[in-house]
Design a protein around this motif. Structure first.
Motif, PDB file in Angstrom:
ATOM      1  N   GLU A 164     -55.064  16.293  14.029  1.00 57.07           N
ATOM      2  CA  GLU A 164     -55.277  16.681  12.638  1.00 57.07           C
ATOM      3  C   GLU A 164     -56.201  17.896  12.553  1.00 57.07           C
ATOM      4  OE1 GLU A 164     -57.088  14.904   8.469  1.00 57.07           O
ATOM      5  OE2 GLU A 164     -56.729  13.533  10.133  1.00 57.07           O
ATOM      6  N   GLN A 168     -52.007  19.950  13.639  1.00 62.56           N
ATOM      7  CA  GLN A 168     -50.745  19.423  14.159  1.00 62.56           C
ATOM      8  C   GLN A 168     -50.491  18.045  13.539  1.00 62.56           C
ATOM      9  OE1 GLN A 168     -50.531  19.693  18.450  1.00 62.56           O
ATOM     10  NE2 GLN A 168     -51.368  21.756  18.457  1.00 62.56           N
ATOM     11  N   TYR A 169     -50.206  18.079  12.260  1.00 58.90           N
ATOM     12  CA  TYR A 169     -50.075  16.844  11.479  1.00 58.90           C
ATOM     13  C   TYR A 169     -48.886  15.993  11.910  1.00 58.90           C
ATOM     14  CZ  TYR A 169     -53.245  19.686   8.715  1.00 58.90           C
ATOM     15  OH  TYR A 169     -54.302  20.471   8.325  1.00 58.90           O
ATOM     16  N   GLU A 170     -47.814  16.651  12.370  1.00 59.03           N
ATOM     17  CA  GLU A 170     -46.626  15.910  12.806  1.00 59.03           C
ATOM     18  C   GLU A 170     -46.917  15.076  14.057  1.00 59.03           C
ATOM     19  OE1 GLU A 170     -46.905  19.539  15.152  1.00 59.03           O
ATOM     20  OE2 GLU A 170     -47.012  19.233  13.000  1.00 59.03           O
ATOM     21  N   LYS A 171     -47.898  15.484  14.846  1.00 57.49           N
ATOM     22  CA  LYS A 171     -48.309  14.692  16.015  1.00 57.49           C
ATOM     23  C   LYS A 171     -49.340  13.636  15.625  1.00 57.49           C
ATOM     24  CE  LYS A 171     -47.409  18.118  19.604  1.00 57.49           C
ATOM     25  NZ  LYS A 171     -47.975  18.923  20.696  1.00 57.49           N
ATOM     26  N   LEU A 173     -49.708  11.990  12.605  1.00 52.69           N
ATOM     27  CA  LEU A 173     -49.225  10.895  11.760  1.00 52.69           C
ATOM     28  C   LEU A 173     -48.724   9.673  12.534  1.00 52.69           C
ATOM     29  CD1 LEU A 173     -48.709   9.751   8.968  1.00 52.69           C
ATOM     30  CD2 LEU A 173     -46.519  10.969   8.945  1.00 52.69           C
TER      31      LEU A 173
END
Length: 183
Positions: A164, A168-171, A173
């Protein structure tokens, strides 16, 4: 804390009288008292106790003993809490090396040292340096404690927080979601 403090002080005094200041148990009592002061936010009282505990442990057990790694780690965490990252870093690195040599890379304490070092790098804004340590800590925790252990959830959360911070929010979450199911 108010109830614990006199007990820690009494334990320290008893150990000094019965075993002496050179005994390793005295160093452990110093560490325990210092940890209490740290929890209380009294870093000025914790610091000299951690330093004395480190010296005691080195003299009584040697630098290769796992208890010495614990003393290094405790002092490093205090320096980090005080914002003295330049003092914390070499101590974290030495604690990691000590734990690897004394307990092995498969031991859960090694994973905790990895995570602590990664946390320092994260606090310093050095995310790329933190990442491999968090990844290795997660692997260690899974192998040494299992996915059902709360430490595994903490490791997932730490890695998610780093991702975060890196944007790199996709990693982050899925790690947050997995950490939630772990607790």
């Amino acid at each position: 804390y108010e109830k614990a403090l006199p007990l820690y002080l009494e334990a320290l005094t008893n150990t000094e009288k019965s075993l002496g200041k050179e005994h390793s148990s005295y160093g452990i009592r110093l560490n325990n008292l210092a940890l209490l002061y740290e929890c209380m936010g009294q870093y000025d009282k914790a610091l000299p106790l951690f330093l004395e505990a480190l010296t005691n442990t080195e003299k009584s057990l040697g630098k290769d003993h796992s208890e010495y790694g614990i003393s290094l780690n405790n002092l490093a965490v205090l320096y980090e809490s005080m914002g003295q990252y330049e003092k914390a870093l070499p101590l974290h690195l030495e604690a990691l090396t000590n734990t690897e040599k004394s307990l092995g890379k498969e031991h859960s304490s090694y994973g905790i040292r990895l995570s602590n070092l990664a946390g320092l790098y994260k606090s310093m804004g050095q995310y790329e340096k933190a990442l491999p340590f968090y990844l290795e800590a997660l692997t260690n925790t899974e192998k040494s404690m299992g996915k059902e252990h709360s430490e595994y959830g903490i490791s997932l959360n730490n890695l998610a927080l780093l991702y975060e911070s890196m944007g790199q929010y996709e990693k982050a979450l899925p790690l947050y979601l997995e950490a939630l199911t772990n607790t």
